[in-house]
Write a protein that holds these residues in place. Structure first.
Motif, mmCIF file in Angstrom:
data_model
loop_
_atom_site.group_PDB
_atom_site.id
_atom_site.type_symbol
_atom_site.label_atom_id
_atom_site.label_comp_id
_atom_site.label_asym_id
_atom_site.label_seq_id
_atom_site.Cartn_x
_atom_site.Cartn_y
_atom_site.Cartn_z
ATOM 1 N N PHE A 65 71.800 -2.696 12.990
ATOM 2 C CA PHE A 65 71.894 -1.401 14.313
ATOM 3 C C PHE A 65 72.592 0.168 13.611
ATOM 4 N N TYR A 110 74.692 -6.948 20.609
ATOM 5 C CA TYR A 110 74.499 -5.748 19.863
ATOM 6 C C TYR A 110 73.897 -5.273 21.260
ATOM 7 N N THR A 138 84.469 -9.820 14.586
ATOM 8 C CA THR A 138 83.542 -9.670 14.467
ATOM 9 C C THR A 138 82.008 -10.508 15.572
ATOM 10 N N ALA A 139 81.014 -10.500 15.486
ATOM 11 C CA ALA A 139 80.285 -11.321 16.177
ATOM 12 C C ALA A 139 79.948 -12.385 15.535
HETATM 13 C C1 LIG Z 1 75.193 -8.215 14.904
HETATM 14 C C2 LIG Z 1 74.779 -8.799 15.125
HETATM 15 C C3 LIG Z 1 75.415 -10.374 14.907
HETATM 16 C C4 LIG Z 1 76.475 -10.499 13.820
HETATM 17 O O1 LIG Z 1 77.640 -9.412 13.913
HETATM 18 P P1 LIG Z 1 78.677 -9.740 13.406
HETATM 19 O O2 LIG Z 1 79.934 -8.655 14.222
HETATM 20 O O3 LIG Z 1 78.442 -8.147 12.128
HETATM 21 O O4 LIG Z 1 79.662 -10.496 12.850
HETATM 22 C C5 LIG Z 1 75.102 -11.475 15.819
HETATM 23 N N1 LIG Z 1 74.630 -12.117 17.132
HETATM 24 C C6 LIG Z 1 73.766 -10.369 17.418
HETATM 25 C C7 LIG Z 1 73.089 -10.843 18.184
HETATM 26 C C8 LIG Z 1 73.583 -9.548 16.992
HETATM 27 O O5 LIG Z 1 73.014 -8.689 16.503
#
Ligand SMILES: *Cc1c(COP(=O)(O)O)cnc(C)c1O
Length: 482
Positions: A92, A279, A151-152
């Protein structure tokens, strides 16, 4: 005083030098942004090239800082893949903005390790305010409270830990190992779900065998009926459903799981629902995209990453939870030296980390500088550009779309009639374009097909950048059919 003479003194860099280098570095970054398009998107370095050019140990004596800056240009810059280049369309795209960078500068200057209110009132109080603003912009109900992680992956880890805690199995105290009284806990997600779910499950000691990957339909959306069946089969087998993870905007193709149906199933079975919209979550602020997020308001937790698509530099991920007390119950642990008398929020109680970076500042800057209108207009434009590119693909006999485009990610491939092995051909043209440094695309596999992914998300991206990629792709196809 000369810079080097000061090295014999203790304390920080002299203030005159800080000022001089500070201005120089801001100028450097401003020039960098102006000239971004002159750099190859992907670093042209070979693996280990930078490492081999660096000394094996730290300098004995301090060096002139101007030499250090020169080495940024000479050594570091060639090893940079330029995520900010408007033709970075892989994974992304990053969307970072200048004001976001300013926010990070202040955060580094204050260097607070936000843990207790008293050590960091600014972070403790700004963060919830900024997250209420974002919550309103995303049209989420008031019963969601937000917390910022890096982070996610970490946000989701905390969400699944909450789901586990909610089962009241005394796992905090007794753990999971050596216990025969625990059933197999189950985590449900789709086969398109991000690998961070698997990692969280590994780290939480649930084991990968606890993950149930639900099949998706031809649009790569979770089949809710299959989820319902899996849960009922698991219950019949004596397993304990713990958490369902639904995704709005999957990483591979930005597909949208049917969250309303999934929420119905979770409600009926009393299962914790986590929505991963790392995202696409940013697009919830755009009124005409709200329909993609229907049902999200019924989740127990939601992750969205302003560092992905809300003009905020890495890192800043937001976890919204309905039950903030449950999050606290999952993680709070107060050592004697951290006990305080005030009845205040202490950010350390809401996660694994003790200290936290003052991340809300940069998001506050972004929101104030662009305003809701400015943010919406930019996201809208990214989605328009992605659809425009998708139209070019649709109109061309040599290319085809491989997934719908709900947001600003285009999944497609070249399909010239004369080419037999389309997987190999698409991989080849992608590698050639990436190696040229002109643009960067990444790939995924959809329905077994090698798929090109073009993400539109840079704050600098314009129509001409997409035209450039389109021309590059068409030249490759022309060369092949010649
Ligand atoms: C990018 C993404 C993640 C991971 O993101 P980080 O912040 O790099 O840990 C998790 N889930 C989805 C749907 C993503 O697009």
């Amino acid at each position: 005083m000369k810079e080097n003479e000061n090295k014999t003194h203790l304390g920080d860099m002299p203030k005159e030098d800080f000022r001089r280098f500070g201005y120089e570095i801001v100028d450097w970054i401003a020039d960098y942004f102006e000239n971004l398009e002159n750099f190859p998107v992907l670093s042209q370095n070979e693996p280990n090239e930078l490492k081999n050019r660096l000394p094996k140990s730290a300098p004995e004596k301090g060096e002139d800082f101007s030499d250090v800056i020169k080495d940024v240009e000479k050594l570091i810059l060639p090893a940079v893949t330029h995520w900010n280049h408007p033709n970075f369309h892989g994974l992304f795209s990053t969307s970072t903005s200048s004001v976001g960078i300013f926010g990070d500068m202040f955060a580094s200057a204050f260097d607070m390790k936000a843990m207790l209110w008293r050590t960091s009132p600014a972070s403790t109080e700004l963060e919830p305010v900024v997250l209420v603003w974002l919550r309103q912009m995303m049209a989420l109900p008031e019963d969601f409270s937000g917390i910022i992680y890096d982070t996610a992956s970490i946000s989701t880890l905390h969400a699944i830990a909450m789901a586990r805690e909610k089962l009241n199995l005394s796992i905090r105290e007794k753990g999971m190992s050596g216990r025969t009284d625990l059933p197999l806990l189950r985590i449900y997600c789709s086969e398109q779900t991000h690998s961070s779910i698997d990692k969280a499950v590994i780290l939480l000691g649930l084991g990968t065998r606890s993950i149930v990957k639900i099949p998706t339909n031809e649009r790569f959306e979770m089949d809710a009926e299959k989820l319902r069946e899996a849960i009922s089969d698991d219950k019949a087998a004596g397993f304990l459903p713990c958490c369902v993870v639904a995704t709005i905007g999957t990483t591979s193709s930005s597909s949208v799981d049917p969250v309303e149906k999934i929420a119905d199933i979770c409600e009926r079975n009393k299962i914790f629902l986590h929505v991963d919209t790392a995202y696409a979550g940013s697009a919830a602020i755009v009124p005409e995209f709200q329909h993609y997020f229907r049902g999200m308001e019924r989740a127990d937790s939601i992750v969205t990453n302003p560092h992905k698509w809300l003009f905020t530099p890495f890192d800043l991920s937001v976890l919204y939870v309905k039950d903030l007390d449950l999050l606290k119950k999952t993680f709070s642990l107060v050592a004697e030296y951290l006990k305080v008398a005030e009845t205040v929020t202490n950010q350390m109680d809401y996660g694994i980390q003790l200290g936290r970076r003052f991340r809300s500042l940069k998001l506050w800057f972004v929101m104030r500088y662009f305003g809701q209108e400015g943010l919406i207009a930019r996201l809208r434009e990214h989605c328009r550009l992605a659809r425009l590119f998708a139209n070019w693909v649709d109109d061309s006999p040599n290319f085809e779309m491989l997934a719908p485009v709900p947001f600003a990610l285009v999944c497609f491939r070249a399909c010239p009639q004369t080419t037999e092995d389309l997987d190999a051909f698409n991989e080849k043209i992608m590698n050639e374009i990436n190696a040229s440094g002109e643009a960067y695309l990444s790939h995924t596999k959809l329905n077994g097909k090698f798929t090109l992914r073009l993400s539109v998300g840079s704050i600098r991206v314009e129509e001409r950048h997409l035209e450039k990629v389109w021309n590059l792709l068409n030249e490759k196809v022309k060369d092949a059919v010649k």
